[in-house]
Scaffold this active site. Structure first.
Site, mmCIF file in Angstrom:
data_model
loop_
_atom_site.group_PDB
_atom_site.id
_atom_site.type_symbol
_atom_site.label_atom_id
_atom_site.label_comp_id
_atom_site.label_asym_id
_atom_site.label_seq_id
_atom_site.Cartn_x
_atom_site.Cartn_y
_atom_site.Cartn_z
ATOM 1 N N ASP A 18 0.865 -1.189 0.000
ATOM 2 C CA ASP A 18 0.000 0.000 0.000
ATOM 3 C C ASP A 18 0.894 1.229 0.000
ATOM 4 O OD1 ASP A 18 -2.186 1.959 0.703
ATOM 5 O OD2 ASP A 18 -3.326 0.124 1.018
ATOM 6 N N HIS B 42 -12.910 -0.728 -7.578
ATOM 7 C CA HIS B 42 -14.103 0.140 -7.598
ATOM 8 C C HIS B 42 -13.757 1.607 -7.313
ATOM 9 C CE1 HIS B 42 -15.350 0.058 -3.030
ATOM 10 N NE2 HIS B 42 -14.055 0.235 -3.184
#
Ligand SMILES: C[S@@+](CC[C@H](N)C(=O)[O-])C[C@H]1O[C@@H](n2cnc3c(N)ncnc32)[C@H](O)[C@@H]1O
Length: 395
Positions: free
Chosen positions: A231, A280
């Site tokens: 991340d 998304h």
């Protein structure tokens, strides 16, 4: 009551209500809903909930008003409107007390986090959608969104979080609380949607794994898995702080590294690349870039697991479940100019990234909002194992 049964009751009640509504009663209900919402926001903002003792104790309105420095009459009206949703209640002698529902938001820190996130982050974005559409129309730019209106910034969402550490922390806390306690998006559903044991000793790359809830859950449940969290710097620092608190036998199988998923994937040939609620957040062009980066690292035996929503066709199933997913779709539009995708859109996205990406199955575990799309890298369609359990669909 089990979640499936509760969902069924709520769905039936919703359908019955829609059958009997007329325009006037519908309008009244809309008014009521927004006032119920703003009442609970008001009570949260002025810390009223934490001033009320836990049941069976109660407290006079005067005392709460004095402690929270709000007008007693407004407190009374706001609390009584909230009570119409079973949030708070009143004793026969007129004191304020918690209902089981409102008590939950005092005793459960994760629920509190989600409630505050809704007030501080979600609703302001939705409120900015009119202005964003008016100003930018058809844009796909990540910094021309309702989020930019609501937060008065030119930065895209994740860059804005990076510039504002307190917002970054709130977002991480929110993701963690949903992963742990939200009944529809718990990370545990990932266990049921893929045969992890069949992998044997294997490496999983959790791409965009935030502070590590999914990775830690997987490593705890499956002792033969090594899990790498990737991340940006902020979440990775949080993940590393959490990893050192794990028991030794789990800690040694979870690692966290900073990695920008728009850069080439450094971990080649891993058994599983996981994208949980990542794609998304991105419009198609960016989602394709993320996927291409993974394809370049995948071996023929690698699996790509996309855990995200698969939007149903309008009216094709439960209204309440569809509404819960559409609420997320609108948040993705409002925050990123991205979207939730229907099954055909997932297929087209993967095809655009690389024609060899084949959907092997789509599974949505009972109760989960998210589906797990299992993808492999091969030519020609996989057949036979495209199942969809109780909640699965065949492609
Ligand atoms: C919606 S969260 C999902 C987190 C996690 N996968 C989960 O399911 O809880 C999206 C994550 O993508 C990360 N992210 C955003 N841009 C990124 C980038 N360019 N490279 C790597 N991670 C990124 C964010 O920091 C955040 O943790």
């Amino acid at each position: 009551m089990r979640k499936a049964e509760r969902d069924a009751v709520i769905e039936h009640a919703t359908q019955i209500k829609q059958l009997v509504h007329d325009p006037s009663s519908f309008l009244t209900e809309l008014h009521i809903q927004q006032q119920q919402y703003y009442s609970i926001q008001w009570l949260t903002y002025f810390n009223v909930l934490s001033q009320i003792p836990l049941p069976p104790q109660a407290i006079p309105y005067d005392t709460v008003a004095a402690k929270t420095k709000v007008p007693r009459s407004t407190l009374c009206s706001v609390a009584r409107m909230a009570m119409t949703t079973d949030f708070l209640c009143e004793t026969p002698d007129g004191s304020l007390c918690h209902s089981d529902l409102s008590k939950s938001f005092v005793v459960d820190a994760h629920l509190r986090t989600q409630l505050k996130h809704m007030f501080n982050a979600t609703i302001p974005v939705m409120a900015g959608l009119v202005q964003a559409t008016e100003r930018w129309g058809h844009t796909r730019a990540p910094n021309e969104t309702a989020y930019n209106i609501a937060n008065d910034t030119n930065l895209p969402f994740f860059a804005h979080l990076k510039a504002r550490p307190e917002l970054q922390k709130n977002f991480e806390d929110y993701m963690k609380s949903r992963a742990i306690s939200h009944t529809g998006s718990s990370v545990e559903y990932l266990l049921d949607a893929f045969d992890w044991e069949a992998l044997g000793r294997a490496t999983v790359i959790d791409v965009g794994g935030s502070s590590g809830s999914t990775a830690m859950m997987l490593a705890t449940a499956h002792p033969r898995l090594n899990v790498v969290i990737q991340d940006l710097a902020g979440p990775i620092a949080s993940a590393q702080n959490r990893i050192v608190t794990l028991p030794e036998d789990i800690q040694c199988r979870v690692q966290a590294f900073e990695h920008d998923f728009f850069q080439p994937q450094p971990e080649k040939g891993a058994d599983v690349y996981l994208l949980r609620t990542i794609l998304h957040d991105w419009p198609d062009a960016d989602a394709v870039r993320i996927l291409k980066g993974l394809v370049d690292a995948m071996a023929p035996s690698s699996r790509l697991l996309i855990m995200d929503m698969v939007l149903p066709k309008p009216g094709s199933g439960s209204l309440t479940q569809e509404a819960a997913l559409r609420q997320k779709d609108l948040m993705m539009i409002g925050t990123f100019n991205a979207k939730e995708r229907e099954v055909e859109e997932w297929s087209a996205l993967l095809e655009e990234a690389d024609a060899r990406l084949n959907i092997r199955s789509i599974k949505r575990p009972a109760g989960s909002e998210l589906s797990v799309i299992e993808v492999s890298l091969q030519y020609g369609k996989a057949v036979g194992d495209t199942v969809n359990g109780e909640h699965n669909s065949t492609l």
